[in-house]
Enzyme design. Structure first.
Site, PDB file in Angstrom:
ATOM      1  N   GLY A 155       0.919  -1.244  -0.016  1.00  0.00           N
ATOM      2  CA  GLY A 155      -0.087  -0.045   0.167  1.00  0.00           C
ATOM      3  C   GLY A 155       0.932   1.196  -0.114  1.00  0.00           C
ATOM      4  CG  ASP A 157     -10.654   6.129  11.861  1.00  0.00           C
ATOM      5  OD1 ASP A 157     -10.345   5.591  10.577  1.00  0.00           O
ATOM      6  OD2 ASP A 157      -9.786   6.657  12.317  1.00  0.00           O
ATOM      7  CB  SER A 177      30.930  -8.778 -32.508  1.00  0.00           C
ATOM      8  OG  SER A 177      32.351  -8.705 -32.966  1.00  0.00           O
TER       9      SER A 177
END
Lengths: 305, 646
Positions: free
Chosen positions: B42, B179, B553
């Site tokens: 969270g 709450d 390369s």
């Protein structure tokens, strides 16, 4: 840590021990020249004990290294010799020759004392012996920034730690690949808390320096700290007389820099009890503590875990 | 302070009382604690720091002076008015942020009467996938925090997907800040119903929903009177009772990855490792992989004496009754239920490095205690972690998650990750930088990996070489565009031809127009280009030819890959060393000019790196040597050494 009945879960101490053993074996198998840093304190005592278990019946396949400042408590020196002998391990002692020559000491030199004897001394020793992996007893609960240091922590060829460039550490897969000259500090006790350490010492009956237990000792009170008069090199200031007090130490470093606490705790349960019930944090004994290794042991200094 | 606050305080005092009154009883109780790892998912807005701070605060003693500091700080900088701001206990991290310490995964500890808890806290947002996967890899449980006012957000889905991906069996969906919605059951029920629908969609079989308030302390350490309609456990109660992974693994067949062979003397040979799953007793029949040989466990050796039994999670040393080969990387397993051995797999890969995945490049893989070389194919798809959509992908970038086939250079012992994390989870390591670049999970082995067998041939490579009376070689020219590779290689081939040698020159002209015409010039394509050329060169060397290759390369890893395909001494790397300024000055094909003008992308030396060879067999400094001189010493090297070895 015997595990008896079937299908019972392992206890937290069994799992912490097992994890530390696994870490030590990985290093023994993959590092070319490992060493165990040994500071003689309680965390070192636990680390050494786990190492003996990890490789039993062989002795641990690496030496112990004590980076000495020459100013440790005499009882620490006695414990050091005994511990190495009991483990059947080679004990390497390094004293920074430059600090020795210049007579660097905790009375006259303050922070320079710690830097030269310990920090520079450690680098010298690692370079001298060519160690590519060094076990240390540091724990993540010691301070907030430690909480995010890896178990395998890389150092450049100049012994620098780059916190911005840490390798992700997944499962129990440790990447020990490194270029020549680079080294790894390995912290097998990362996930232990101070309570775990004490409880393990208690359960496993591990020998620790007697200074952790309370006893009558000659002391001097200075700047709000109780210092122990450990040998004849102690410098008394004017008007100071050694006074016998019942004291013990929560952490051990160089004796002129380490404050004692007055205590009646003479057994491990009593020490643990005292630790758990202490209502002020340890800074009481740490007013002039410049000792780096001892700071490592400082718990709950900023946070409370 | 409300009523739940009082309950919390009582818990603290109870612990204190036991310590003071009967320390031995306290120690005895704590000695039997178990341990649970969990991760909290969270953002700050969800109240994660507040929840962690609350858990730490409620379960541990706090020093008076530190509490005073916390209270003072709460009033000064806290967000909770006169109340204690628990987030400050965790978010002391702000100071570290200023110091420039990377905030990725922090581990925090607390304990209750029953358990010790290790919390992996991953505050970062930018590196969220990497950090969360790292923290989740050792977790038994994940707490997904949802703000009751917000409901399910994109990040809720992302966190849930990652937790599920990494195989966390216990998910707690904590609907926080109850709450602030007046402990309204209908709000909670709606969120849980929405979550259940989403969970089913992505295959999450079960989760535990809990309505909480980290700030007010509801349903954290004890049931709250504010939520009488909730009949489940409080959060801590649930955390204390969930079965930990290590315990669950005891019921599975025995697997122990061998870490270290313990040989103190000739009479003792023990195999040390941590038991990944199952249990083991003396007398058990075991099978050692990959050899497949069986033996019987003789002793379980520890410093405290031999054990009658050891279980998953324990680190032990086993001795076997029969002497059989067994070394680091091997697995000791239940004889009647051994894991599989294979070399090609489907896997999920989480990319963790700034440098993207290069399909075809060879990386190190560590899985258990096995250490092998692997190559990864282009991903079948990449997953958008926000909505779980599968997207087409050619590579994976930092924090990318994809499904890809993976091939190891030798068979490995494995189990699907969902059955066994120890034998199914792996990390990938870059061979040059040594960085851990990815984590992955093996799902299953590809059937073809068990069916392809090398066809034994009677005319082998030695026979081919003998017929041509030459030592096969791959002479690999590397250097910047315009450095003179092709010019020198051409001269070398002419001389070899004149000497009666059988050779072949591979260069851009004959490869890019045919075999590799489907490839462009991105890093990934360059890797694949070189891999194919390497394979072709190897086949030609098997046929006895002296193969000359002239390609830029640019990457060490690919040159190393080709080197590793060939017998030692057959690969000769020649670094055609021409400073960029000189090559650009020559600019035979006008390419540098185009690149500088921005018309050519990914041009080596301009906007793509050239990694200078470190261990080339020869270095040709073209500012000091003519092509003719260079060709002469190269031919000497190729043919000269042959005459000694014949």
């Amino acid at each position: 840590m015997q595990h008896s009945a079937t299908a019972t879960p392992l206890t937290h101490l069994q799992r912490l021990e097992s994890e530390a053993i696994h870490i030590m074996r990985e290093v023994a198998a993959e590092a070319e020249n490992p060493v165990m840093l040994y500071s003689v304190g309680k965390d070192s005592a636990v680390m050494l004990h786990v190492a003996k278990k990890a490789f039993f019946p062989s002795p641990p396949p690496f030496p112990l290294l004590h980076v000495d400042t020459t100013w440790k408590f005499q009882e620490m020196y006695r414990m050091r010799e005994k511990a190495a002998k009991d483990a059947g391990m080679e004990l390497l002692i390094h004293q920074n020759p430059e600090a020795k020559e210049r007579g660097i000491n905790p009375f006259d030199h303050g922070a320079v004392h710690t830097d030269m004897w310990k920090t520079q001394g450690l680098k010298q020793a690692l370079d001298h012996y060519g160690f590519d992996a060094a076990f240390g007893g540091a724990r993540r609960d010691e301070e907030k920034s430690r909480a995010k240091e890896r178990i395998f922590s890389f150092r450049s060829a100049n012994h620098r730690w780059d916190p911005k460039n840490q390798r992700p550490e997944l499962w129990k897969l440790y990447n020990t690949q490194k270029a020549k000259g680079e080294s790894i500090r390995v912290f097998p006790l990362s996930n232990w808390t101070e309570l775990d350490i004490w409880q393990y010492i208690h359960l496993e009956n591990i020998d620790i320096v007697p200074l952790y237990f309370s006893a009558p000792r000659p002391t001097v009170e200075r700047d709000g700290m109780l210092l122990m008069v450990d040998d004849e090199r102690f410098r008394f200031e004017e008007g100071e007389e050694p006074v016998e007090r019942s004291i013990r130490f929560r952490t051990l470093g160089c004796y002129p820099l380490t404050g004692a606490v007055e205590s009646e705790a003479t057994t491990l349960p009593q020490i643990i009890q005292e630790m758990l019930l202490t209502t002020t944090s340890e800074r009481q004994g740490r007013a002039i503590d410049h000792d780096q290794a001892a700071s490592m042991e400082k718990k709950k200094q900023e946070g409370y875990f | 302070m409300d009523s739940s606050e009082n309950i919390d305080s009582e818990t603290i005092y109870k612990t204190d009382a036991l310590i003071a009154e009967d320390i031995d009883a306290y120690l005895e109780a704590h000695q039997h604690k178990t341990m649970l790892h969990f991760i909290t998912c969270g953002s700050v807005d969800d109240g994660k720091s507040t929840l962690i701070g609350r858990l730490l605060y409620d379960s541990k003693m706090i020093f008076e002076d530190q509490l005073a500091t916390l209270e003072a700080d709460s009033k000064k900088v806290g967000t909770q008015g006169q109340e204690i701001d628990f987030a400050l206990l965790v978010d002391g991290l702000a100071a570290e942020r200023e110091q420039g310490i990377t905030i990725d995964v922090a581990y925090r500890f607390f304990a209750t009467e029953k358990r010790k808890f290790i919390v992996a806290d991953t505050p970062g947002h930018e590196q969220y996938t990497r950090n969360m996967v790292t923290g989740a890899s050792t977790a038994d449980l994940a707490i997904i925090l949802i703000d009751a006012r917000q409901g399910i957000l994109t990040q809720t889905r992302r966190h849930s997907y990652l937790a599920h991906l990494i195989g966390i069996k216990h998910l707690v969906v904590a609907v926080n800040k109850m709450d602030l919605v007046d402990y309204d059951q209908t709000v909670y029920d709606q969120i849980i119903a929405d979550y259940a629908a989403f969970a089913e969609e992505i295959g999450i079989e079960a989760f535990t929903p809990i309505p909480i308030s980290g700030l007010a302390g509801d349903n954290i350490t004890s049931k709250s009177t504010h939520t009488p309609w909730y009949d489940g456990p409080a959060l801590v109660e649930h955390l204390e009772n969930v079965e930990v992974m290590a315990t669950a693994n005891q019921a599975k067949p025995l697997r122990m990855t061998v870490q270290w062979v313990n040989r103190p003397n000739l009479d003792f040979r023990g195999f040390s490792g941590q038991i990944a799953s199952g249990t083991v007793r003396p007398g058990d029949e075991v099978r050692v992989l990959p050899s497949g040989k069986t033996s019987t466990v003789k002793r379980i050796v520890t410093m405290d004496g031999d054990l009658d039994e050891a279980v998953a999670g324990q680190s032990v040393t086993l001795t076997l009754a029969e002497e059989i080969d067994c070394s680091r990387g091997d697995v000791i397993a239940a004889a009647d239920a051994p894991p599989q051995v294979a070399d090609q797999f489907e896997s999920t890969i989480v990319w963790m490095d700034e440098a993207e995945l290069l399909p075809g490049r060879s990386y190190w893989m560590k899985i258990g205690t096995q250490f092998v070389s692997v190559t990864i194919q282009s991903p079948k798809y990449q997953v958008n972690v926000n909505n779980m959509e599968q997207l087409a992908a050619k590579t994976l970038e930092l924090n990318g998650i994809g499904v890809a086939e993976i091939a190891t250079d030798r068979p490995i012992i494995f189990e699907p990750y969902e059955d066994n994390r120890d034998l199914g989870g792996f990390i990938l390591i870059d061979k040059i930088s040594n960085a851990t670049v990815a984590a992955g999970m093996l799902h299953f082995c590809l059937r073809r990996s068990q069916n392809i067998h090398w066809q034994d041939v009677d005319i082998d490579r030695a026979a081919h070489a003998l017929q041509k009376r030459q030592q096969p070689r791959v002479v690999w020219f590397t250097g910047l565009s315009g450095s003179g590779k092709s010019t020198i290689a051409n001269m070398v081939e002419k001389r070899l031809h004149a000497l009666g040698k059988h050779s072949f020159l591979l260069d851009g002209d004959n490869v890019r127009h045919g075999l590799n015409k489907d490839l462009g010039f991105t890093d990934a394509d360059r890797v694949e280009n070189i891999r194919r050329i390497g394979e072709v060169a190897k086949l030609m060397a098997d046929a006895g030819l002296i193969v000359l290759t002239a390609f830029i390369s640019p990457f060490r890893a690919e040159r190393q890959l080709v080197r590793s395909m060939l017998p030692e001494d057959e690969f000769i790397e020649i670094f055609v060393d021409t400073p960029l300024a000189v090559a650009e000055e020559r600019d035979v094909k006008g390419l540098y000019k185009k690149a500088r003008a921005g018309e050519l992308k990914n041009f080596t030396g301009i906007d793509s790196d050239y990694e200078t060879p470190e261990n080339a067999e020869m270095r040709i400094d073209t500012t000091k040597m003519s092509p003719e001189e260079a060709a002469e010493i190269i031919v000497d090297k190729i043919v000269g050494s042959w005459s000694y070895t014949i």
